[in-house]
Design a protein around this motif. Structure first.
Motif, mmCIF file in Angstrom:
data_model
loop_
_atom_site.group_PDB
_atom_site.id
_atom_site.type_symbol
_atom_site.label_atom_id
_atom_site.label_comp_id
_atom_site.label_asym_id
_atom_site.label_seq_id
_atom_site.Cartn_x
_atom_site.Cartn_y
_atom_site.Cartn_z
ATOM 1 N N LEU A 105 44.509 53.775 22.209
ATOM 2 C CA LEU A 105 45.469 54.742 21.674
ATOM 3 C C LEU A 105 46.758 54.710 22.485
ATOM 4 N N GLY A 106 46.643 54.728 23.808
ATOM 5 C CA GLY A 106 47.823 54.704 24.667
ATOM 6 C C GLY A 106 48.652 53.455 24.478
ATOM 7 N N MET A 107 47.996 52.313 24.313
ATOM 8 C CA MET A 107 48.719 51.061 24.110
ATOM 9 C C MET A 107 49.491 51.081 22.797
ATOM 10 N N MET A 108 48.826 51.542 21.726
ATOM 11 C CA MET A 108 49.485 51.599 20.416
ATOM 12 C C MET A 108 50.679 52.544 20.443
ATOM 13 N N ALA A 109 50.494 53.712 21.056
ATOM 14 C CA ALA A 109 51.576 54.688 21.114
ATOM 15 C C ALA A 109 52.725 54.184 21.981
ATOM 16 N N ARG A 110 52.384 53.597 23.129
ATOM 17 C CA ARG A 110 53.434 53.106 24.031
ATOM 18 C C ARG A 110 54.312 52.076 23.343
ATOM 19 N N GLN A 111 53.733 51.179 22.577
ATOM 20 C CA GLN A 111 54.517 50.144 21.904
ATOM 21 C C GLN A 111 55.529 50.753 20.939
ATOM 22 N N ASP A 112 55.104 51.779 20.185
ATOM 23 C CA ASP A 112 56.028 52.430 19.246
ATOM 24 C C ASP A 112 57.076 53.260 19.978
ATOM 25 N N ILE A 113 56.685 53.905 21.065
ATOM 26 C CA ILE A 113 57.656 54.691 21.840
ATOM 27 C C ILE A 113 58.719 53.770 22.432
ATOM 28 N N GLU A 114 58.314 52.598 22.900
ATOM 29 C CA GLU A 114 59.281 51.625 23.429
ATOM 30 C C GLU A 114 60.253 51.179 22.341
#
Length: 294
Positions: free
Chosen positions: A251-260
């Motif tokens: 979840l953190g990886m998926m969210a981080r990519q979109d936040i970036e």
């Protein structure tokens, strides 16, 4: 002559309001999933041009409230009827047209320009669309137009934008010319994380979660973010975290990519999970999460 105004989108859950909102604004403002009731707040997206400013507003889907949070969500939708210069009532080719008749009755009373947008027109045929247009003209006789669209494929979007621009009242701008929303950066971080929860987890877990950004520290090359995901039960916490933390790591990886992508900058994201029993029915918690206004 300068024109500006509030163009509010309302309708039932899962008809594509958020997809339509993003297409009209030209940027991803609202989160999109295939699950109903994803949008919980009113979210503003602003279009600025030299001669006009359009303030679009996405709203939660109209529901029969089952708990206090849904009462607040319905309140956001009803408030959109009171402050709109133009109302876009969004439906689709699948839903029952007279669902939530009480809300439709309020729309009928409006004296502002109303347009009905029948979304997902690509899933229908000409005969069905013609019948739906006729039905909606009877249900909302005050509507200026009933327009079939397919937001996902940009079909009809340009025409809706054109009509909105034509109907905008003369007015000075409501926001600065470089504004694209009235929400702070933290709000979009929490919405991106929440979107990934809806996409990655099943059943009741996404609906029982709320995301709060505890820290947001932006440097020249990196944004450091800490966020807490609130759930209602220990079992939901276990599902969110997963075996040896595998689920929350993904979840953190998926969210981080979109936040970036959203901020165009590298992000360090740290997620925590906390149980807050029955927060969806807690006046105190709903106020702290921004659902209730004093």
């Amino acid at each position: 002559m300068y024109k500006s105004g509030f163009v509010n989108l309302v309708g039932n859950p899962n008809v594509g309001k958020s997809t339509l909102m993003n297409k009209l604004v030209g940027d991803k403002i609202s989160i999109i999933t295939n699950k109903a009731q994803t949008t919980r707040h009113r979210i503003i997206g602003i279009v600025n041009r030299p001669e006009l400013q359009i303030v679009y507003s996405d709203t939660p889907g109209v529901v029969d409230p089952a708990y206090k949070m849904q009462e607040q969500m319905l309140g956001f939708s009803k408030s959109a009827l009171g402050d709109a210069d133009i109302l876009l009532y969004v439906t689709d080719v699948i839903e029952n047209p007279d669902k939530h008749e009480a809300f439709l009755a309020e729309v009928r009373k409006l004296e502002i320009p109303v347009m009905v947008l029948i979304n997902k027109a690509d899933l229908s045929d000409a005969v069905q669309l013609e019948a739906l247009v006729a039905t909606w003209k009877e249900l909302l006789p005050n509507a200026l137009e009933v327009i079939p669209v397919a937001a996902l494929h940009n079909a009809g979007i340009a025409y809706v934008q054109q009509r909105v621009e034509e109907l905008l009242p003369e007015s000075p701008p409501y926001f600065e010319e470089d504004a694209f929303t009235d929400r702070p950066a933290r709000f979009f971080v929490s919405e991106i994380i929440r979107e990934k929860i809806f996409l990655y987890y099943q059943k009741e877990v996404p609906y029982a979660t709320e995301v709060v950004v505890d820290s947001f520290r932006e440097g020249d090359d990196l944004i450091r973010i800490g966020a807490t995901i609130f759930v209602e039960r220990d079992s939901q916490k276990g599902i969110l975290i997963g075996n040896r933390g595998a689920a929350i790591k993904k979840l953190g990886m998926m969210a981080r990519q979109d936040i970036e992508r959203f901020f165009d900058k590298k992000v360090f994201l740290e997620l925590f999970v906390k149980v807050e029993k029955d927060w969806r029915s807690s006046e105190r918690m709903l106020r702290s999460f921004g659902y209730k206004q004093d």
